[in-house]
Write an enzyme that holds these catalytic residues in place. Structure first.
Site, PDB file in Angstrom:
ATOM      1  N   GLU A 161       9.193   4.548   6.058  1.00  0.00           N
ATOM      2  CA  GLU A 161       9.160   3.732   5.221  1.00  0.00           C
ATOM      3  C   GLU A 161      10.859   3.994   4.195  1.00  0.00           C
ATOM      4  OE1 GLU A 161       5.564   2.228   2.988  1.00  0.00           O
ATOM      5  OE2 GLU A 161       5.097   4.530   3.898  1.00  0.00           O
TER       6      GLU A 161
ATOM      7  N   SER B 278       2.913   0.418   4.676  1.00  0.00           N
ATOM      8  CA  SER B 278       3.664  -0.663   4.663  1.00  0.00           C
ATOM      9  C   SER B 278       2.811  -1.112   6.533  1.00  0.00           C
ATOM     10  CB  SER B 278       4.993  -0.321   5.178  1.00  0.00           C
ATOM     11  OG  SER B 278       5.067  -0.029   3.741  1.00  0.00           O
TER      12      SER B 278
ATOM     13  N   ARG C 156      -1.999   0.432  -6.828  1.00  0.00           N
ATOM     14  CA  ARG C 156      -2.593  -0.727  -6.453  1.00  0.00           C
ATOM     15  C   ARG C 156      -3.469  -0.603  -5.487  1.00  0.00           C
ATOM     16  NH1 ARG C 156       1.214  -2.307  -3.011  1.00  0.00           N
ATOM     17  NH2 ARG C 156      -0.404  -2.477  -1.569  1.00  0.00           N
TER      18      ARG C 156
ATOM     19  N   ASP D 107      -5.865  -2.574  -3.052  1.00  0.00           N
ATOM     20  CA  ASP D 107      -6.216  -3.207  -1.183  1.00  0.00           C
ATOM     21  C   ASP D 107      -7.875  -4.104  -1.125  1.00  0.00           C
ATOM     22  OD1 ASP D 107      -3.466  -3.410  -1.775  1.00  0.00           O
ATOM     23  OD2 ASP D 107      -3.488  -2.154   0.190  1.00  0.00           O
TER      24      ASP D 107
ATOM     25  N   GLU E 242      -7.596   0.548   0.505  1.00  0.00           N
ATOM     26  CA  GLU E 242      -7.353   1.626   0.741  1.00  0.00           C
ATOM     27  C   GLU E 242      -6.792   1.649  -1.012  1.00  0.00           C
ATOM     28  OE1 GLU E 242      -3.174   1.627   2.444  1.00  0.00           O
ATOM     29  OE2 GLU E 242      -4.294   1.141   3.895  1.00  0.00           O
TER      30      GLU E 242
ATOM     31  N   ASN F 111      -3.040   2.838  -2.868  1.00  0.00           N
ATOM     32  CA  ASN F 111      -1.362   3.108  -3.247  1.00  0.00           C
ATOM     33  C   ASN F 111      -1.013   3.624  -4.247  1.00  0.00           C
ATOM     34  OD1 ASN F 111       1.158   3.340  -3.479  1.00  0.00           O
ATOM     35  ND2 ASN F 111       1.135   1.121  -2.022  1.00  0.00           N
TER      36      ASN F 111
ATOM     37  N   GLY G 259       5.124  -0.487  -4.124  1.00  0.00           N
ATOM     38  CA  GLY G 259       7.006  -1.446  -3.660  1.00  0.00           C
ATOM     39  C   GLY G 259       7.071  -1.286  -5.009  1.00  0.00           C
TER      40      GLY G 259
END
Length: 306
Positions: A15, A141, A248, A250, A267, A269, A273
């Site tokens: 990434e 990602s 964040r 998901d 998951e 994060n 980003g």
């Protein structure tokens, strides 16, 4: 005198390109907010660089292993440099998708059924009935992710490529059809819920970062109780792993499964980003926080012992 912020970016994970963009965006916004900023393209000499630089705060814009796994966080703890986002343990747990799901399930958060197997075993035969998803245990990602559709005769052989660099074990989890939802948490507040829509095969790397790769619908058009549930589960996931700063989480939502549908956490994060197409800044803006206000809040929230 304004704080001196070292923005850690780049690194050597898959990434790296995303991190460079995130870091540059954050650095520019922090300068606009009045901070003194040093941009650091992180290499394995980072401890010496930080000792020489002596910043007041490290803004962690790294993505992937090392940057999100607890390693750079441990180094910053040793150097006693306050840093953004989650600490050592929360970062390590969230980066390991298998361990994270164990913790989330124990906290009563719905997750998908999964198994962890070696790459050869995942490629040899179906380890669960399709449809299912194969993903690396510790990547972000959507690197190395494959969706195995119903009726597929054999697993994807691409996971045996010689240039594979996403770990020797993979997670195989039940595929959840339906809508892609996500919700960021800022401190102890859940921000808005976004639905992600893409015309590509799934929300992959291109959909995440290419211009027009996906469309973000905020607020997501959901029943109020489902919208509220996504926010509550995001806060619960943040707390279950002991996260700090901005995260964040998901989800997949299959509204065809029963009266209220099936909502499953995929998951969490710990370092979302911060690129022009990223979701967390968009959700912060929806809540009334400009990009500059968001990164300034993260700097002021920074600490050790996170």
């Amino acid at each position: 005198m304004s704080k001196h912020v070292a923005v850690l970016m780049g690194g050597w994970s898959n990434e790296r390109p995303v991190s460079l963009v995130s870091g540059a965006q954050c650095a520019a916004a922090l300068r606009r907010a009045g901070y003194q900023v040093s941009e650091i393209d992180v290499d394995r000499n980072i401890a010496n660089v930080l000792l020489d630089l002596k910043p007041d705060v490290a803004f962690n814009a790294l993505h992937g292993p090392f940057g999100e796994s607890g390693m750079i966080q441990g180094l910053l703890e040793l150097l006693q440099i306050p840093y953004t986002h989650s600490g050592v343990l929360a970062s390590a747990l969230a980066m390991d998708k298998h361990q994270a799901k164990i913790m989330l399930k124990a906290a009563g958060i719905p997750v998908t059924d999964h198994v962890v197997v070696s790459r050869p075993d995942a490629a040899r035969e179906h380890v669960m009935a399709p449809p299912y998803v194969i993903k690396p245990i510790a990547e972000g990602s959507s690197f190395g992710v494959f969706i195995v559709k119903a009726g597929t005769s054999h697993p994807p052989q691409e996971i045996l490529r010689e240039d594979w660099n996403c770990g020797e074990e993979v997670m195989v989890e039940r595929f959840i059809p339906g809508r892609e939802l996500t919700c960021a948490v800022m401190g102890d507040v859940a921000l808005g819920v976004t639905e992600i829509v893409t015309d590509l095969s799934f929300y992959n790397y291109e959909a995440k970062y290419a211009a027009n790769g996906s469309r973000h619908i905020i607020p997501a058009d959901l029943k109020p109780k489902i919208y509220d549930k996504v926010q509550k589960l995001s806060l619960a996931a943040h707390a279950a792993l002991g996260c700090r700063g901005v995260t964040r989480t998901d989800f997949r939502y299959n509204e065809a499964a029963g009266e209220d549908g099936e909502l499953v956490c995929l998951e969490i994060n710990t370092q979302p980003g911060m690129t022009p197409t990223s979701l967390a800044p968009e959700q912060a803006a929806h809540a009334g926080h400009s990009y500059e206000e968001l990164v300034a809040w993260m700097v002021e929230d920074a600490s050790c012992n996170r």
